[in-house]
Write a protein that holds these residues in place. Structure first.
Motif, short mmCIF file in Angstrom:
data_model
loop_
_atom_site.label_atom_id
_atom_site.label_comp_id
_atom_site.label_asym_id
_atom_site.label_seq_id
_atom_site.Cartn_x
_atom_site.Cartn_y
_atom_site.Cartn_z
N ARG A 11 -33.45 -59.13 -2.97
CA ARG A 11 -34.73 -59.56 -2.38
C ARG A 11 -35.50 -58.35 -1.84
O ARG A 11 -36.71 -58.21 -2.09
N ALA A 12 -34.78 -57.46 -1.15
CA ALA A 12 -35.45 -56.27 -0.58
C ALA A 12 -36.06 -55.42 -1.69
O ALA A 12 -37.10 -54.79 -1.51
N ALA A 13 -35.42 -55.43 -2.87
CA ALA A 13 -35.93 -54.63 -4.00
C ALA A 13 -37.10 -55.32 -4.70
O ALA A 13 -37.76 -54.70 -5.54
N GLY A 14 -37.34 -56.61 -4.39
CA GLY A 14 -38.49 -57.31 -4.97
C GLY A 14 -38.15 -58.36 -6.01
O GLY A 14 -39.04 -58.86 -6.70
N VAL A 15 -36.88 -58.72 -6.14
CA VAL A 15 -36.50 -59.79 -7.08
C VAL A 15 -36.80 -61.15 -6.40
O VAL A 15 -36.38 -61.35 -5.27
N PRO A 16 -37.52 -62.06 -7.09
CA PRO A 16 -37.78 -63.36 -6.47
C PRO A 16 -36.51 -64.20 -6.34
O PRO A 16 -35.70 -64.24 -7.27
#
Ligand SMILES: [Zn+2]
Length: 455
Positions: A312-317
């Protein structure tokens, strides 16, 4: 005829705040024309109707991307696959789909199904024969001997009534995908791993990278979404590299998996409710308990939470879904627990959890550009709640909280209805879960007084 809905607080799903004094207006087709401050609303004309939810919290209908309509609150794998005919399972699935809608879920994805159960439920609801949620339907899981749903011995295989379709070559996998698409599915479910491990404990992927790519490419070529069950690192990596749209579980993802997800656009459905219910509710008398499943689920859950937070922190939904349909996750009872667990265990704010279950989930759903948020042009799928889930996300689980549920502008009222669970699920032939050796009987007799003799 237009319908004007006065909202005490309105959460559109487009932002993290709710606004007071808002109105939404939808037309006779159930499509939103206006969303905004009451002063700016179009003028009402004669024949228009007004719904007064000025004491309520209004938000988009919730979406669950992981509800298995074919399972019927199953107690075992055999229960999922064997004991009831497909026709009965479809009728049962429709009944349970309504329970999920009554809990505030206006759309669900049913990812993995025997026969044509969820697409038949979808079509019956879509045709107006029954009230119910929007359904995104899959067919049978495409699997191999290393994948989930090939759970019987090789001399039995996957029966025709099973939720799994065993394929032995990528040509067979492509043929199955084409057949399911002809039948009318919205997505293809791939069992990308199961329970088979290498010596070092690593779960093996059920398909190679090449085979996975062939299946996902064909699925996308035919205009459908690809969904995968993948717990281990290898299967998660293959799924991510191939561009599987939604990967369930992905407990053991690593940095390489995250990089591949960001590149291809894969989302994760971590599916917290099933393991947390297993951990929290399984009783000592259950075979699952005796097999050590709660402890195993707990370890996998902790590993998963740490990894899902990184993704999540890396931007994966991250999308919300529950694995509803098992005895541990009965329909309509726990679908909203997923949002609470997103808050408790993944560090989501209540607003972020609501958005995950609405606009983020909608990005995956068929027709998702018409649902998930309350904006002009989208469907009037909304729920009116007695209190604000932004203050307490747990209110979504209160059966009395979903005061009203609307799908395409039509109120869905599902009467609570008692049924006999013994006639609905588990027609297993097993009569005992213990083996009464002399030693076991002596042990049991030491634990509690002997039963009184019959009078
Ligand atoms: Zn599942």
């Amino acid at each position: 005829m237009n319908t004007f809905v006065r909202c005490g607080q309105l959460f559109t799903g487009c932002e993290d705040e709710a606004q007071a004094g808002q109105t939404i207006v939808f037309d006779g087709e159930g499509v939103l024309d206006f969303v905004g401050a009451e002063e700016g609303a179009p003028r009402r004309t004669r024949g228009d109707r007004v719904l007064d939810y000025s004491g309520f919290f209004v938000m988009p209908g919730l979406i669950d991307v992981h509800t298995h309509l074919a399972y019927g609150n199953a107690k075992s794998e055999e229960d999922i696959d064997l004991y009831s005919p497909l026709e009965f399972r479809a009728l049962r699935g429709l009944f349970f789909a309504q329970k999920v809608a009554a809990a505030g879920f206006t759309a669900i994805c049913s990812p993995g199904d025997a026969g044509q159960i969820s697409l038949s439920i979808r079509n019956a609801i879509r045709a107006g024969l029954f009230d119910g949620p929007r359904v995104m339907a899959a067919g049978r899981y495409v699997t191999t001997h290393q994948g989930l749903t090939d759970w019987y011995p090789t001399w039995i295989g996957a029966p025709e009534t099973s939720i799994g379709k065993l394929v032995t070559t990528s040509a067979e996998a492509v043929e199955e995908i084409r057949r399911q698409v002809k039948d009318g599915v919205d997505c293809i479910k791939i069992a990308l791993d199961g329970i088979q491990r290498r010596e070092n404990g690593e779960l093996v992927a059920a398909f190679t990278q090449d085979e996975t790519e062939i299946m996902v490419r064909e699925t996308h070529r035919l205009g459908k979404k690809a969904v995968a069950h993948a717990r281990g690192r290898e299967a998660t990596l293959y799924a991510a590299r191939s561009g599987v749209d939604l990967i369930f579980h992905a407990n053991h993802l690593d940095g390489e998996c995250i990089a591949a997800m960001l590149e291809t656009g894969s989302a994760i459905g971590p599916t917290l409710t099933h393991p947390r219910n297993t951990i929290d509710f399984t009783q000592p008398h259950e075979p699952a308990y005796q097999k050590g499943r709660p402890g195993h689920a707990q370890r996998e859950y902790e590993i998963g939470c740490a990894n899902w937070k990184k993704a999540r922190a890396a931007g994966v939904p991250l999308m919300t879904g529950t694995d509803t349909g098992f005895a541990i996750t009965p329909y309509g009872e726990w679908n909203a627990r997923e949002l609470e667990l997103f808050v408790e265990d993944l560090g989501f704010s209540p607003a972020a959890a609501l958005r995950a279950a609405t606009e983020v989930n909608a990005r995956f759903m068929t027709g998702g550009d018409r649902i998930g948020t309350l904006e002009p042009g989208r469907a009037a799928d909304f729920v009116a709640l007695a209190s604000s889930p932004l203050a307490d996300i747990g209110v979504l689980q209160d059966p009395a909280a979903a005061s009203a549920v609307y799908i395409a502008g039509k109120e869905i009222r599902i009467a609570a209805r008692d049924y006999d669970p013994r006639q609905v699920t588990d027609f297993a032939l097993s009569n005992w879960t213990d083996i009464y050796t002399r030693a076991r009987v002596a042990e049991l007799q030491g634990q509690r007084p002997r039963l009184a003799a019959a009078e």
